[in-house]
Design an enzyme around this catalytic site. Structure first.
Site, short mmCIF file in Angstrom:
data_model
loop_
_atom_site.label_atom_id
_atom_site.label_comp_id
_atom_site.label_asym_id
_atom_site.label_seq_id
_atom_site.Cartn_x
_atom_site.Cartn_y
_atom_site.Cartn_z
N GLU A 1 -9.40 -8.05 -21.29
CA GLU A 1 -8.61 -6.82 -21.05
C GLU A 1 -9.06 -6.11 -19.78
O GLU A 1 -10.25 -5.86 -19.57
CB GLU A 1 -8.63 -5.87 -22.24
CG GLU A 1 -7.63 -4.71 -22.12
CD GLU A 1 -6.19 -5.14 -21.76
OE1 GLU A 1 -5.94 -5.40 -20.56
OE2 GLU A 1 -5.34 -5.24 -22.67
N ASP B 1 -0.96 -6.49 -23.31
CA ASP B 1 0.04 -5.42 -23.27
C ASP B 1 1.46 -5.99 -23.11
O ASP B 1 2.36 -5.29 -22.65
CB ASP B 1 -0.28 -4.46 -22.12
CG ASP B 1 -0.34 -5.18 -20.78
OD1 ASP B 1 -0.05 -6.40 -20.72
OD2 ASP B 1 -0.71 -4.53 -19.77
O1 AHR Z 1 -6.83 -8.41 -18.62
C1 AHR Z 1 -5.67 -8.81 -17.95
C2 AHR Z 1 -4.45 -8.11 -18.47
O2 AHR Z 1 -4.49 -6.74 -18.13
C3 AHR Z 1 -4.25 -8.08 -19.95
O3 AHR Z 1 -3.79 -9.28 -20.51
C4 AHR Z 1 -3.19 -7.02 -20.07
O4 AHR Z 1 -3.17 -6.40 -21.32
C5 AHR Z 1 -3.54 -6.05 -18.94
O5 AHR Z 1 -2.40 -5.79 -18.18
#
Ligand code: AHR
Ligand code: AHR
Ligand code: AHR
Length: 481
Positions: free
Chosen positions: A204, A280
Protein backbone atom coordinates in the site's frame (compact mmCIF):
# COMPACT_ATOMS: atom_id res chain seq x y z
CA UNK A 1 0.72 -33.86 -2.93
CA UNK A 2 -0.78 -30.65 -4.34
CA UNK A 3 0.21 -27.11 -3.21
CA UNK A 4 -2.27 -26.83 -0.34
CA UNK A 5 -1.45 -30.34 0.92
CA UNK A 6 2.18 -29.23 1.04
CA UNK A 7 1.42 -25.99 2.89
CA UNK A 8 -0.73 -27.98 5.37
CA UNK A 9 2.11 -30.40 6.12
CA UNK A 10 4.32 -27.36 6.71
CA UNK A 11 1.82 -26.12 9.31
CA UNK A 12 1.03 -23.06 7.20
CA UNK A 13 -2.27 -24.18 5.66
CA UNK A 14 -4.02 -22.42 2.78
CA UNK A 15 -6.87 -20.16 3.85
CA UNK A 16 -7.74 -19.59 0.21
CA UNK A 17 -6.86 -21.52 -2.94
CA UNK A 18 -7.83 -20.06 -6.31
CA UNK A 19 -7.29 -21.61 -9.72
CA UNK A 20 -9.20 -21.92 -12.96
CA UNK A 21 -6.70 -24.48 -14.24
CA UNK A 22 -6.47 -27.23 -11.61
CA UNK A 23 -7.26 -28.50 -8.15
CA UNK A 24 -4.80 -27.26 -5.53
CA UNK A 25 -5.58 -30.10 -3.07
CA UNK A 26 -5.04 -33.67 -4.26
CA UNK A 27 -8.51 -34.65 -2.99
CA UNK A 28 -10.39 -31.63 -4.37
CA UNK A 29 -13.29 -32.42 -6.68
CA UNK A 30 -15.45 -29.29 -6.22
CA UNK A 31 -16.01 -26.33 -8.48
CA UNK A 32 -12.97 -24.35 -9.65
CA UNK A 33 -14.77 -21.45 -11.31
CA UNK A 34 -18.07 -20.28 -12.70
CA UNK A 35 -18.66 -18.98 -16.24
CA UNK A 36 -21.65 -17.01 -17.54
CA UNK A 37 -22.57 -17.03 -21.19
CA UNK A 38 -23.87 -14.11 -23.23
CA UNK A 39 -26.61 -15.94 -25.11
CA UNK A 40 -28.92 -16.41 -22.09
CA UNK A 41 -26.91 -15.19 -19.07
CA UNK A 42 -26.95 -18.66 -17.50
CA UNK A 43 -23.95 -20.06 -15.62
CA UNK A 44 -22.15 -23.33 -15.07
CA UNK A 45 -19.41 -24.38 -12.68
CA UNK A 46 -16.25 -25.95 -14.07
CA UNK A 47 -14.68 -28.65 -11.90
CA UNK A 48 -11.55 -30.78 -12.19
CA UNK A 49 -11.84 -33.82 -14.45
CA UNK A 50 -10.76 -35.99 -11.52
CA UNK A 51 -9.82 -35.46 -7.87
CA UNK A 52 -6.81 -33.18 -7.76
CA UNK A 53 -6.85 -32.89 -11.54
CA UNK A 54 -6.97 -30.36 -14.36
CA UNK A 55 -10.10 -28.27 -15.04
CA UNK A 56 -12.67 -29.68 -17.41
CA UNK A 57 -12.13 -27.03 -20.09
CA UNK A 58 -14.25 -29.03 -22.53
CA UNK A 59 -17.30 -28.36 -20.33
CA UNK A 60 -16.67 -24.62 -20.72
CA UNK A 61 -16.10 -24.96 -24.47
CA UNK A 62 -19.40 -26.82 -24.92
CA UNK A 63 -21.36 -24.37 -22.76
CA UNK A 64 -19.81 -21.33 -24.49
CA UNK A 65 -20.03 -22.64 -28.05
CA UNK A 66 -21.58 -20.04 -30.36
CA UNK A 67 -21.56 -17.31 -27.73
CA UNK A 68 -19.34 -15.31 -25.40
CA UNK A 69 -18.44 -16.26 -21.82
CA UNK A 70 -17.18 -14.44 -18.74
CA UNK A 71 -15.53 -15.80 -15.60
CA UNK A 72 -17.97 -14.77 -12.86
CA UNK A 73 -16.51 -16.55 -9.81
CA UNK A 74 -13.11 -18.03 -8.97
CA UNK A 75 -13.97 -20.44 -6.18
CA UNK A 76 -11.91 -20.96 -3.05
CA UNK A 77 -10.92 -24.60 -2.74
CA UNK A 78 -9.96 -24.35 0.95
CA UNK A 79 -13.48 -24.94 2.21
CA UNK A 80 -13.61 -21.45 3.75
CA UNK A 81 -15.67 -20.07 0.87
CA UNK A 82 -13.23 -17.25 0.22
CA UNK A 83 -14.40 -16.94 -3.38
CA UNK A 84 -13.38 -14.12 -5.71
CA UNK A 85 -16.14 -12.22 -7.50
CA UNK A 86 -16.51 -9.03 -9.59
CA UNK A 87 -14.72 -6.22 -7.77
CA UNK A 88 -16.82 -3.29 -6.55
CA UNK A 89 -15.87 0.40 -6.87
CA UNK A 90 -13.57 1.98 -4.33
CA UNK A 91 -11.03 4.77 -4.58
CA UNK A 92 -11.44 4.23 -8.31
CA UNK A 93 -14.50 3.18 -10.27
CA UNK A 94 -14.47 0.26 -12.65
CA UNK A 95 -15.91 0.49 -16.19
CA UNK A 96 -19.10 -1.52 -15.59
CA UNK A 97 -22.38 -0.10 -14.36
CA UNK A 98 -22.34 1.15 -10.76
CA UNK A 99 -18.55 1.37 -10.93
CA UNK A 100 -17.92 -2.37 -10.81
CA UNK A 101 -14.88 -3.75 -12.60
CA UNK A 102 -15.10 -5.86 -15.74
CA UNK A 103 -15.13 -9.64 -15.51
CA UNK A 104 -12.49 -11.60 -17.42
CA UNK A 105 -13.31 -13.27 -20.72
CA UNK A 106 -13.26 -17.04 -20.36
CA UNK A 107 -11.03 -17.85 -23.36
CA UNK A 108 -8.28 -15.24 -23.04
CA UNK A 109 -5.63 -17.44 -21.46
CA UNK A 110 -5.67 -20.99 -22.87
CA UNK A 111 -2.85 -23.29 -21.74
CA UNK A 112 -2.21 -26.96 -21.26
CA UNK A 113 -1.25 -28.73 -18.05
CA UNK A 114 0.35 -32.09 -18.72
CA UNK A 115 -1.18 -31.85 -22.20
CA UNK A 116 -4.72 -31.15 -20.98
CA UNK A 117 -6.35 -27.85 -21.97
CA UNK A 118 -7.33 -25.31 -19.31
CA UNK A 119 -7.97 -21.57 -19.14
CA UNK A 120 -6.35 -18.94 -16.94
CA UNK A 121 -7.83 -15.59 -15.89
CA UNK A 122 -6.77 -12.94 -18.44
CA UNK A 123 -7.01 -9.55 -16.72
CA UNK A 124 -7.42 -6.64 -19.14
CA UNK A 125 -7.27 -3.06 -17.87
CA UNK A 126 -10.55 -2.45 -16.01
CA UNK A 127 -10.90 -6.06 -14.86
CA UNK A 128 -10.80 -7.13 -11.21
CA UNK A 129 -11.98 -9.61 -8.58
CA UNK A 130 -12.24 -9.20 -4.83
CA UNK A 131 -13.48 -10.67 -1.55
CA UNK A 132 -13.82 -8.29 1.40
CA UNK A 133 -15.15 -10.84 3.91
CA UNK A 134 -12.39 -13.40 4.02
CA UNK A 135 -12.34 -16.12 6.66
CA UNK A 136 -8.96 -16.87 8.23
CA UNK A 137 -6.72 -14.36 6.46
CA UNK A 138 -3.89 -12.49 8.17
CA UNK A 139 -4.77 -9.16 9.76
CA UNK A 140 -2.58 -6.62 11.51
CA UNK A 141 0.99 -7.87 11.73
CA UNK A 142 0.08 -11.57 11.56
CA UNK A 143 2.16 -13.82 9.30
CA UNK A 144 1.03 -15.11 5.93
CA UNK A 145 2.39 -16.50 2.70
CA UNK A 146 1.15 -16.50 -0.86
CA UNK A 147 2.14 -17.60 -4.33
CA UNK A 148 0.70 -17.16 -7.80
CA UNK A 149 1.48 -18.63 -11.21
CA UNK A 150 1.29 -15.87 -13.81
CA UNK A 151 1.99 -15.20 -17.51
CA UNK A 152 5.37 -13.45 -17.47
CA UNK A 153 4.72 -11.90 -20.91
CA UNK A 154 1.41 -10.24 -19.99
CA UNK A 155 1.90 -7.09 -17.92
CA UNK A 156 1.95 -3.33 -18.09
CA UNK A 157 3.08 -0.35 -16.04
CA UNK A 158 -0.27 0.72 -14.66
CA UNK A 159 -1.42 0.17 -11.09
CA UNK A 160 -1.69 -2.66 -10.11
CA UNK A 161 -1.86 -6.29 -11.22
CA UNK A 162 -2.00 -7.81 -7.74
CA UNK A 163 -3.01 -11.01 -5.99
CA UNK A 164 -3.14 -10.97 -2.22
CA UNK A 165 -4.17 -9.21 0.96
CA UNK A 166 -5.83 -5.79 0.75
CA UNK A 167 -8.26 -3.37 2.33
CA UNK A 168 -11.77 -4.50 3.20
CA UNK A 169 -13.37 -1.20 2.08
CA UNK A 170 -11.79 -0.80 -1.41
CA UNK A 171 -10.00 2.37 -0.30
CA UNK A 172 -6.38 3.31 0.32
CA UNK A 173 -6.41 3.29 4.13
CA UNK A 174 -2.67 3.82 4.50
CA UNK A 175 0.81 2.32 4.46
CA UNK A 176 0.96 -1.32 5.46
CA UNK A 177 -2.73 -2.03 4.88
CA UNK A 178 -1.92 -4.43 2.04
CA UNK A 179 0.43 -7.35 1.42
CA UNK A 180 0.02 -8.64 -2.11
CA UNK A 181 2.01 -10.03 -5.02
CA UNK A 182 2.47 -7.38 -7.71
CA UNK A 183 3.65 -8.24 -11.24
CA UNK A 184 4.48 -5.70 -13.95
CA UNK A 185 6.82 -2.87 -14.90
CA UNK A 186 5.34 -0.04 -12.88
CA UNK A 187 8.09 2.32 -11.69
CA UNK A 188 6.00 4.89 -9.81
CA UNK A 189 7.18 3.41 -6.49
CA UNK A 190 9.83 0.70 -6.58
CA UNK A 191 11.61 -1.22 -9.33
CA UNK A 192 14.20 -3.94 -9.69
CA UNK A 193 17.13 -4.57 -12.02
CA UNK A 194 16.74 -3.83 -15.73
CA UNK A 195 13.51 -2.64 -17.31
CA UNK A 196 11.12 -5.21 -15.81
CA UNK A 197 8.67 -6.74 -15.39
CA UNK A 198 9.31 -7.54 -11.74
CA UNK A 199 7.70 -9.38 -8.88
CA UNK A 200 7.19 -6.81 -6.14
CA UNK A 201 5.14 -6.60 -2.94
CA UNK A 202 2.23 -4.17 -2.89
CA UNK A 203 2.26 -3.03 0.74
CA UNK A 204 0.00 0.00 0.00
CA UNK A 205 1.33 3.33 -1.21
CA UNK A 206 4.30 1.44 -2.46
CA UNK A 207 5.44 -1.48 -4.63
CA UNK A 208 8.47 -2.88 -2.81
CA UNK A 209 11.30 -4.74 -4.56
CA UNK A 210 13.40 -5.05 -1.40
CA UNK A 211 14.29 -3.11 1.70
CA UNK A 212 14.31 0.37 0.16
CA UNK A 213 11.22 2.07 -1.20
CA UNK A 214 12.76 2.72 -4.64
CA UNK A 215 15.08 0.54 -6.75
CA UNK A 216 16.55 -2.72 -5.43
CA UNK A 217 18.69 -4.41 -8.07
CA UNK A 218 18.49 -7.74 -6.28
CA UNK A 219 15.00 -8.09 -7.76
CA UNK A 220 15.55 -9.24 -11.36
CA UNK A 221 13.55 -8.55 -14.52
CA UNK A 222 11.56 -11.67 -15.39
CA UNK A 223 11.53 -13.25 -18.85
CA UNK A 224 9.79 -16.58 -18.22
CA UNK A 225 6.50 -17.34 -20.00
CA UNK A 226 5.21 -18.92 -16.78
CA UNK A 227 6.24 -17.22 -13.56
CA UNK A 228 5.94 -18.47 -10.00
CA UNK A 229 5.72 -15.41 -7.75
CA UNK A 230 5.99 -15.69 -3.96
CA UNK A 231 5.51 -13.05 -1.25
CA UNK A 232 5.42 -13.74 2.47
CA UNK A 233 5.40 -11.50 5.49
CA UNK A 234 5.46 -11.80 9.26
CA UNK A 235 6.32 -9.61 12.23
CA UNK A 236 9.48 -7.68 11.32
CA UNK A 237 10.37 -9.55 8.16
CA UNK A 238 9.19 -10.45 4.69
CA UNK A 239 10.44 -11.98 1.44
CA UNK A 240 10.10 -11.97 -2.34
CA UNK A 241 10.82 -15.23 -4.14
CA UNK A 242 10.28 -16.28 -7.73
CA UNK A 243 11.14 -18.64 -10.49
CA UNK A 244 10.20 -20.28 -13.76
CA UNK A 245 6.78 -21.90 -13.37
CA UNK A 246 7.74 -24.51 -15.96
CA UNK A 247 11.14 -25.63 -14.67
CA UNK A 248 13.73 -25.34 -11.96
CA UNK A 249 13.71 -23.95 -8.47
CA UNK A 250 12.70 -20.75 -6.72
CA UNK A 251 15.21 -18.03 -6.01
CA UNK A 252 15.02 -15.58 -3.15
CA UNK A 253 15.07 -12.01 -4.45
CA UNK A 254 14.71 -10.41 -1.02
CA UNK A 255 14.42 -11.70 2.52
CA UNK A 256 14.82 -9.41 5.46
CA UNK A 257 13.54 -6.48 7.43
CA UNK A 258 10.34 -4.55 6.86
CA UNK A 259 10.52 -1.18 5.08
CA UNK A 260 11.45 1.59 7.47
CA UNK A 261 8.55 3.90 6.57
CA UNK A 262 5.99 4.34 9.31
CA UNK A 263 3.02 2.09 8.81
CA UNK A 264 4.95 -0.85 7.37
CA UNK A 265 6.35 -2.11 10.70
CA UNK A 266 4.22 -3.34 12.29
CA UNK A 267 1.88 -3.99 9.38
CA UNK A 268 -1.84 -3.15 9.37
CA UNK A 269 -3.15 -5.91 7.11
CA UNK A 270 -6.92 -5.95 6.69
CA UNK A 271 -7.44 -9.38 5.17
CA UNK A 272 -9.46 -8.87 1.99
CA UNK A 273 -8.25 -10.68 -1.15
CA UNK A 274 -7.84 -8.94 -4.51
CA UNK A 275 -7.01 -10.19 -8.00
CA UNK A 276 -5.96 -7.92 -10.87
CA UNK A 277 -6.35 -4.58 -9.10
CA UNK A 278 -4.78 -2.39 -6.42
CA UNK A 279 -6.12 -2.07 -2.92
CA UNK A 280 -8.14 1.03 -3.79
CA UNK A 281 -9.50 -0.63 -6.96
CA UNK A 282 -6.88 1.01 -9.18
CA UNK A 283 -7.71 -0.95 -12.32
CA UNK A 284 -5.40 0.09 -15.14
CA UNK A 285 -3.17 -2.97 -14.99
CA UNK A 286 -3.11 -6.19 -17.02
CA UNK A 287 -1.81 -9.67 -16.38
CA UNK A 288 -2.79 -13.34 -16.37
CA UNK A 289 -3.42 -15.49 -13.29
CA UNK A 290 -3.48 -19.28 -13.45
CA UNK A 291 -3.41 -20.32 -9.80
CA UNK A 292 -2.55 -18.93 -6.39
CA UNK A 293 -3.07 -19.37 -2.68
CA UNK A 294 -2.97 -17.46 0.59
CA UNK A 295 -1.74 -19.16 3.75
CA UNK A 296 -1.85 -18.55 7.46
CA UNK A 297 1.60 -18.49 9.05
CA UNK A 298 4.97 -17.79 7.42
CA UNK A 299 5.77 -20.71 5.10
CA UNK A 300 9.31 -22.05 5.17
CA UNK A 301 11.44 -21.81 2.06
CA UNK A 302 11.45 -25.62 2.01
CA UNK A 303 7.64 -25.72 1.89
CA UNK A 304 7.60 -23.21 -0.97
CA UNK A 305 10.30 -25.16 -2.78
CA UNK A 306 8.07 -28.25 -2.67
CA UNK A 307 5.14 -26.21 -3.98
CA UNK A 308 7.34 -25.01 -6.86
CA UNK A 309 8.23 -28.64 -7.64
CA UNK A 310 4.52 -29.44 -7.83
CA UNK A 311 3.88 -26.44 -10.14
CA UNK A 312 6.67 -27.61 -12.44
CA UNK A 313 5.23 -31.14 -12.39
CA UNK A 314 1.87 -29.71 -13.49
CA UNK A 315 3.67 -28.92 -16.78
CA UNK A 316 2.17 -25.60 -17.79
CA UNK A 317 2.62 -25.07 -21.54
CA UNK A 318 1.30 -22.76 -24.24
CA UNK A 319 -1.34 -23.80 -26.74
CA UNK A 320 -3.06 -22.29 -29.78
CA UNK A 321 -4.75 -18.91 -29.31
CA UNK A 322 -6.81 -19.18 -32.49
CA UNK A 323 -9.44 -21.39 -34.13
CA UNK A 324 -11.57 -21.41 -37.27
CA UNK A 325 -10.49 -20.33 -40.77
CA UNK A 326 -6.73 -20.28 -41.42
CA UNK A 327 -4.82 -17.01 -41.79
CA UNK A 328 -1.61 -17.17 -43.84
CA UNK A 329 1.09 -14.67 -42.91
CA UNK A 330 2.09 -12.69 -45.99
CA UNK A 331 -1.28 -13.27 -47.62
CA UNK A 332 -4.14 -10.81 -47.80
CA UNK A 333 -7.66 -10.91 -46.45
CA UNK A 334 -10.96 -9.08 -46.74
CA UNK A 335 -13.73 -9.33 -44.17
CA UNK A 336 -17.32 -9.31 -45.40
CA UNK A 337 -20.11 -8.49 -42.96
CA UNK A 338 -22.53 -11.33 -42.25
CA UNK A 339 -25.39 -9.36 -40.65
CA UNK A 340 -28.55 -9.57 -42.77
CA UNK A 341 -28.98 -6.30 -44.67
CA UNK A 342 -25.26 -5.53 -44.53
CA UNK A 343 -23.71 -8.39 -46.46
CA UNK A 344 -22.63 -6.09 -49.30
CA UNK A 345 -20.25 -4.38 -46.85
CA UNK A 346 -16.60 -5.09 -46.03
CA UNK A 347 -14.40 -4.01 -43.14
CA UNK A 348 -12.61 -1.00 -44.65
CA UNK A 349 -11.22 2.36 -43.67
CA UNK A 350 -11.64 6.02 -44.53
CA UNK A 351 -8.44 7.68 -43.39
CA UNK A 352 -7.92 6.69 -39.79
CA UNK A 353 -11.50 5.50 -39.25
CA UNK A 354 -12.30 1.81 -39.62
CA UNK A 355 -15.80 1.27 -40.96
CA UNK A 356 -17.77 -0.97 -43.27
CA UNK A 357 -18.28 0.08 -46.86
CA UNK A 358 -20.22 -1.38 -49.77
CA UNK A 359 -17.69 -2.95 -52.14
CA UNK A 360 -18.46 -4.95 -55.27
CA UNK A 361 -16.53 -6.36 -58.21
CA UNK A 362 -17.17 -3.10 -60.08
CA UNK A 363 -15.81 -0.90 -57.28
CA UNK A 364 -12.66 1.14 -57.83
CA UNK A 365 -9.28 -0.38 -57.07
CA UNK A 366 -8.87 2.31 -54.41
CA UNK A 367 -12.02 1.16 -52.60
CA UNK A 368 -11.06 -2.49 -52.94
CA UNK A 369 -7.67 -1.68 -51.43
CA UNK A 370 -9.33 0.21 -48.58
CA UNK A 371 -11.09 -3.07 -47.78
CA UNK A 372 -8.00 -5.29 -48.08
CA UNK A 373 -5.48 -6.19 -45.39
CA UNK A 374 -2.08 -7.84 -45.39
CA UNK A 375 -1.79 -10.59 -42.77
CA UNK A 376 1.13 -10.38 -40.34
CA UNK A 377 2.21 -12.40 -37.34
CA UNK A 378 0.64 -10.65 -34.34
CA UNK A 379 2.77 -7.65 -33.40
CA UNK A 380 1.86 -8.11 -29.74
CA UNK A 381 1.68 -11.92 -29.60
CA UNK A 382 3.05 -14.28 -32.21
CA UNK A 383 0.15 -16.69 -31.67
CA UNK A 384 -2.30 -14.19 -33.16
CA UNK A 385 -2.36 -11.80 -36.15
CA UNK A 386 -2.08 -8.15 -37.15
CA UNK A 387 -3.65 -6.61 -40.24
CA UNK A 388 -1.76 -4.00 -42.27
CA UNK A 389 -3.68 -1.63 -44.51
CA UNK A 390 -3.24 -2.51 -48.20
CA UNK A 391 -3.22 1.14 -49.24
CA UNK A 392 -1.25 2.56 -46.30
CA UNK A 393 1.92 0.53 -45.80
CA UNK A 394 3.11 0.46 -42.20
CA UNK A 395 -0.35 1.22 -40.82
CA UNK A 396 -2.40 -1.44 -39.07
CA UNK A 397 -5.87 -1.97 -37.65
CA UNK A 398 -5.67 -1.14 -33.95
CA UNK A 399 -8.21 -0.32 -31.27
CA UNK A 400 -8.15 2.87 -29.26
CA UNK A 401 -10.82 3.60 -26.65
CA UNK A 402 -12.43 0.49 -28.15
CA UNK A 403 -12.88 2.14 -31.56
CA UNK A 404 -11.00 0.65 -34.51
CA UNK A 405 -8.48 2.85 -36.31
CA UNK A 406 -5.86 2.48 -39.02
CA UNK A 407 -2.68 3.89 -37.54
CA UNK A 408 1.08 3.80 -38.15
CA UNK A 409 3.00 1.31 -36.06
CA UNK A 410 4.87 3.50 -33.56
CA UNK A 411 6.76 0.50 -32.21
CA UNK A 412 5.33 0.84 -28.71
CA UNK A 413 4.24 -2.17 -26.69
CA UNK A 414 0.76 -0.62 -26.38
CA UNK A 415 0.43 -0.19 -30.16
CA UNK A 416 1.56 -3.72 -30.87
CA UNK A 417 -0.88 -5.16 -28.34
CA UNK A 418 -3.77 -2.98 -29.56
CA UNK A 419 -3.04 -4.14 -33.13
CA UNK A 420 -3.17 -7.85 -32.30
CA UNK A 421 -6.26 -9.97 -32.90
CA UNK A 422 -6.87 -13.66 -32.27
CA UNK A 423 -9.32 -15.15 -34.81
CA UNK A 424 -11.81 -17.72 -33.52
CA UNK A 425 -14.39 -19.89 -35.24
CA UNK A 426 -17.23 -17.51 -36.10
CA UNK A 427 -19.68 -16.86 -33.26
CA UNK A 428 -22.54 -17.63 -35.67
CA UNK A 429 -21.10 -21.05 -36.43
CA UNK A 430 -19.36 -20.14 -39.69
CA UNK A 431 -16.73 -17.61 -40.77
CA UNK A 432 -14.31 -15.91 -38.43
CA UNK A 433 -14.66 -13.77 -35.30
CA UNK A 434 -11.70 -11.67 -34.20
CA UNK A 435 -11.14 -11.18 -30.50
CA UNK A 436 -8.83 -8.43 -29.38
CA UNK A 437 -5.70 -10.02 -27.88
CA UNK A 438 -5.58 -7.62 -24.93
CA UNK A 439 -9.36 -7.61 -24.31
CA UNK A 440 -10.64 -11.18 -24.65
CA UNK A 441 -14.20 -10.02 -23.90
CA UNK A 442 -14.06 -7.76 -26.97
CA UNK A 443 -14.52 -8.72 -30.61
CA UNK A 444 -14.16 -6.83 -33.90
CA UNK A 445 -17.71 -5.70 -34.61
CA UNK A 446 -19.49 -3.25 -36.89
CA UNK A 447 -22.07 -1.02 -35.31
CA UNK A 448 -23.77 1.79 -37.23
CA UNK A 449 -21.30 0.83 -39.98
CA UNK A 450 -18.23 1.72 -37.92
CA UNK A 451 -15.63 -0.67 -36.49
CA UNK A 452 -15.19 -1.35 -32.76
CA UNK A 453 -13.96 -3.95 -30.35
CA UNK A 454 -17.20 -4.74 -28.57
CA UNK A 455 -18.19 -6.83 -25.57
CA UNK A 456 -21.50 -8.68 -25.76
CA UNK A 457 -24.01 -6.65 -23.75
CA UNK A 458 -21.42 -4.21 -22.32
CA UNK A 459 -21.94 -0.60 -21.30
CA UNK A 460 -21.30 1.17 -24.65
CA UNK A 461 -23.89 1.54 -27.41
CA UNK A 462 -21.59 -0.46 -29.69
CA UNK A 463 -21.63 -3.31 -27.12
CA UNK A 464 -25.36 -3.89 -27.78
CA UNK A 465 -26.33 -7.55 -27.39
CA UNK A 466 -28.78 -7.27 -30.29
CA UNK A 467 -27.20 -8.66 -33.44
CA UNK A 468 -23.88 -9.19 -31.61
CA UNK A 469 -22.94 -12.58 -33.06
CA UNK A 470 -23.74 -11.51 -36.61
CA UNK A 471 -22.01 -8.12 -36.34
CA UNK A 472 -18.92 -9.86 -34.92
CA UNK A 473 -18.73 -12.64 -37.51
CA UNK A 474 -16.97 -12.06 -40.81
CA UNK A 475 -16.83 -14.05 -44.03
CA UNK A 476 -13.16 -14.08 -44.99
CA UNK A 477 -11.67 -14.22 -48.46
CA UNK A 478 -8.41 -13.37 -50.16
CA UNK A 479 -8.03 -9.59 -50.25
CA UNK A 480 -10.21 -7.84 -52.84
CA UNK A 481 -7.16 -5.93 -54.11
O1 AHR B 1 0.65 0.47 -3.31
C1 AHR B 1 0.32 0.73 -4.64
C2 AHR B 1 -1.11 1.14 -4.80
O2 AHR B 1 -1.32 2.42 -4.23
C3 AHR B 1 -2.16 0.31 -4.13
O3 AHR B 1 -2.45 -0.91 -4.77
C4 AHR B 1 -3.35 1.22 -4.21
O4 AHR B 1 -4.30 0.96 -3.22
C5 AHR B 1 -2.73 2.61 -4.06
O5 AHR B 1 -3.19 3.45 -5.08
O1 AHR C 1 -8.99 0.38 -27.04
C1 AHR C 1 -8.80 0.24 -25.64
C2 AHR C 1 -7.60 1.01 -25.13
O2 AHR C 1 -7.74 2.39 -25.39
C3 AHR C 1 -6.29 0.69 -25.75
O3 AHR C 1 -5.73 -0.51 -25.34
C4 AHR C 1 -5.46 1.87 -25.32
O4 AHR C 1 -4.33 2.05 -26.12
C5 AHR C 1 -6.44 3.00 -25.39
O5 AHR C 1 -6.34 3.80 -24.27
O1 AHR D 1 -23.30 -1.79 -38.42
C1 AHR D 1 -24.64 -1.90 -38.89
C2 AHR D 1 -25.64 -2.15 -37.78
O2 AHR D 1 -25.62 -1.10 -36.83
C3 AHR D 1 -25.40 -3.35 -36.93
O3 AHR D 1 -25.77 -4.55 -37.57
C4 AHR D 1 -26.29 -3.07 -35.77
O4 AHR D 1 -25.90 -3.78 -34.62
C5 AHR D 1 -26.17 -1.58 -35.59
O5 AHR D 1 -27.42 -1.01 -35.41
Amino acid sequence: AAPCDIYASGNTPCIAAHSTTRALYSAYTGALYQVKRGSDNTTINVAPKSAGGVANAAAQDTFCSGTTCLITIVYDQSGRENHLTQAPPGGFNGPESNGYDNLAGAIGAPVTLNGQKAYGVFISPGTGYRNNKVSGSATGDAAEGMYAVLDGTHYNGACCFDYGNAETNNLDTGDGHMEAIYYGDNTVWGSGAGSGPWIMADLENGLFSGLGATQNTGDPSITYRFVTAVIKGGPGNWAIRGGNGASGALSTYYSGARPSGSGYNPMHKEGAIILGIGGDNSNGAQGTFYEGVMTTGYPTDATENSVQADIVAAKYATTSLVSGPTYTVGGSVSFKATTAGYTDRYLAHTGATVNTQVVSSSSSTALKQAASWTIHTGLGNSGCYSFESKDTAGSYIRHYNFGLQVAANDGSKAFKEDATFCPQSGLTGSGSSLRAWGYPTRWVRHYANNGYIASNGGVHDFDAAASFNNDATWATSTGLA
